[in-house]
Design an enzyme around this catalytic site. Structure first.
Site, PDB file in Angstrom:
ATOM      1  N   ARG A   1       0.822  -1.212   0.000  1.00  0.00           N
ATOM      2  CA  ARG A   1       0.000   0.000   0.000  1.00  0.00           C
ATOM      3  C   ARG A   1       0.862   1.270   0.000  1.00  0.00           C
ATOM      4  O   ARG A   1       0.561   2.249  -0.683  1.00  0.00           O
ATOM      5  CB  ARG A   1      -0.873  -0.021   1.260  1.00  0.00           C
TER       6      ARG A   1
ATOM      7  N   TYR B   1      -0.657 -13.198   0.412  1.00  0.00           N
ATOM      8  CA  TYR B   1       0.032 -13.152  -0.882  1.00  0.00           C
ATOM      9  C   TYR B   1       1.372 -12.439  -0.732  1.00  0.00           C
ATOM     10  O   TYR B   1       1.563 -11.653   0.207  1.00  0.00           O
ATOM     11  CB  TYR B   1      -0.829 -12.474  -1.955  1.00  0.00           C
TER      12      TYR B   1
ATOM     13  N   ASP C   1     -14.059   5.616  -0.850  1.00  0.00           N
ATOM     14  CA  ASP C   1     -14.794   5.136   0.326  1.00  0.00           C
ATOM     15  C   ASP C   1     -15.783   6.185   0.858  1.00  0.00           C
ATOM     16  O   ASP C   1     -16.757   5.821   1.519  1.00  0.00           O
ATOM     17  CB  ASP C   1     -13.817   4.775   1.460  1.00  0.00           C
TER      18      ASP C   1
END
Ligand SMILES: Cc1cc2nc3c(=O)[nH]c(=O)nc-3n(C[C@H](O)[C@H](O)[C@H](O)COP(=O)(O)OP(=O)(O)OC[C@H]3O[C@@H](n4cnc5c(N)ncnc54)[C@H](O)[C@@H]3O)c2cc1C
Length: 402
Positions: free
Chosen positions: A106, A209, A287
């Site tokens: 991120r 992952y 969001d």
């Protein structure tokens, strides 16, 4: 509408805000981003950026810069049961060739977007928490220090607890979804398979992952719990408690959890997809308009898509009002469908009654055995959407990886 010199203030330097800032600045707008945090820095966590999100990064000229950060391209998604046996393998390399499903840190995505915004002339103002936004012909922002700013257009890209959202949609407060996500990033040992693994247990699941060229591993563990008693929505968690919660999972998962030293817990909150995405001189992206459970891994990708479509709708509209209305029209249906699909996944992953779970897993197994291509292509409506339709706003911005 001519965006040249349009004065835009974007509230929030997250994924949606930074992408929009670059998209508008590349079209000539004068953009300032107001961010409450003291620096543009992200918690250690991974994100899956599916082809629809990668398409926007390409359109913004940031795909090469992102690839320079060495995200791992997932070749498959492997759904496993609580013991670790594979239930369904979605072979992306075989059934979705040429589509990039990137596993990204991120912080790398945010860095690339922030660099891209700065390079396009965007001003980033840190420690600027916005307290209020008032729509109008020249919408007004009040910061927590009492400063008043005006712009031609104000964008609420400030996430779940948006200041603008309730002004446009009074009365809809976020509610706890009864899910808590535990997130950790671990150093990787050995050479990891380039795949996303999802382990499904009763009322819990784990997604993991590799990241950064396989040197790190992302872990998200989700549990159902009736209440969230803590203040705020993100806290340091206790690794021992995490291990205890998932102690009935197989050896793969227990080995992974044994390596967790630091973990954060996130209460997952939601409110319905906003009814109004824009007001006079104002709009919502990401969001702020449509928070979703992370079970389709699409929140950040939707925010990237919103950013592109909003900039394009404004540029193509005859005036601001028609541009804003075209934006909502283009985005609301798709966002609502994806939010609903993510909520359904919560139910599918967490089946707890043994007969129901056996039947659900059997259906997945049969699908994987007899129609493996169709199992992958059922998500085409999400992943194959390219809101840029192949357009590029700028040539690729190469950047040197840190
Ligand atoms: C566990 C988990 C896993 C996820 N995995 C994925 C995934 O794999 N793929 C994916 O696509 N999505 C994923 N998501 C979703 C994704 O993280 C979000 O949807 C995405 O970050 C939303 O971006 P945004 O820009 O709208 O908001 P945010 O990223 O929340 O950014 C909002 C910004 O606004 C700032 N801000 C807030 N209030 C103010 C204020 N008053 N004044 C000034 N600044 C303010 C904040 O500090 C922040 O920088 C996941 C989410 C979770 C919780």
């Amino acid at each position: 509408m001519d965006l040249n010199q349009l004065k835009v203030a974007v509230v929030g330097a997250g994924i949606g805000g930074l992408a929009l800032a670059r998209a508008l600045a590349l079209r000539g707008a004068s953009v300032t981003v107001l961010e409450q945090a003291p620096e543009i820095r992200e918690v250690g966590a991974g994100l899956q950026v599916s082809p629809n999100g990668v398409a926007v990064m390409r359109g913004l000229g940031l795909d090469q810069a992102l690839l320079a950060r060495r995200p791992v391209e997932a070749r498959a998604v492997s759904l496993r049961d609580v013991g670790g046996d594979e239930v369904l393998r979605l072979d992306l390399a075989r059934h979705a060739p040429g589509q990039s499903h990137l596993c990204v840190h991120r912080a790398d995505l945010i860095d690339v977007l922030a660099e891209g915004a700065r390079a396009a002339g965007v001003r980033l103002r840190l420690l600027h928490k916005v307290d209020a936004v008032t729509p109008g012909p020249r919408p007004e922002i009040v910061t927590c220090r009492g400063a008043r700013l005006r712009a031609d257009l104000v964008i609420g890209a400030d996430g779940l607890h948006s200041r603008l959202r309730p002004v446009l949609n009074p009365g809809a407060a976020p509610t706890f979804t009864r899910h808590v996500a535990w997130r950790a990033v671990l150093p990787e040992t050995g050479t990891p398979a380039a795949e996303v693994r999802l382990y499904m247990g009763p009322k819990r699941h784990i997604v993991t992952y590799p990241l950064r060229g396989g040197t790190l591993r992302n872990l998200v563990a989700v549990e159902e719990t009736p209440v969230w008693t803590e203040e705020g929505w993100s806290h340091a968690g206790d690794p021992e408690r995490l291990r205890a919660l998932f102690s009935d999972f197989g050896l793969d998962v227990r080995d992974l959890l044994a390596r967790v030293e630091t973990v954060h817990r996130w209460g997952l909150f939601r409110h319905p997809v906003a009814r109004r995405w824009h007001g006079e001189g104002t709009a919502l992206v990401g969001d702020a308009a449509h928070p979703t459970l992370p079970f389709m891994a699409q929140g950040a990708c939707l925010a990237l898509e919103d950013a592109w479509v909003l900039a394009e709708s404004l540029a193509e509209g005859t005036d601001m009002a028609s541009g804003l209305s075209a934006y909502q029209q283009a985005r609301q249906g798709r966002a609502s469908r994806i939010v609903a699909a993510a909520s359904r996944n919560a139910w599918k992953y967490h089946l707890s009654l043994p007969p129901l779970r056996r039947a659900g897993h059997m259906a997945l197994r049969l699908g994987g055995r007899f129609a493996p291509g169709a199992m992958v292509r059922q998500f085409d409506w999400i992943y194959r959407e390219d809101v840029t339709r192949g357009a590029r706003l700028a040539p690729s911005l190469p950047m040197v990886a840190e």
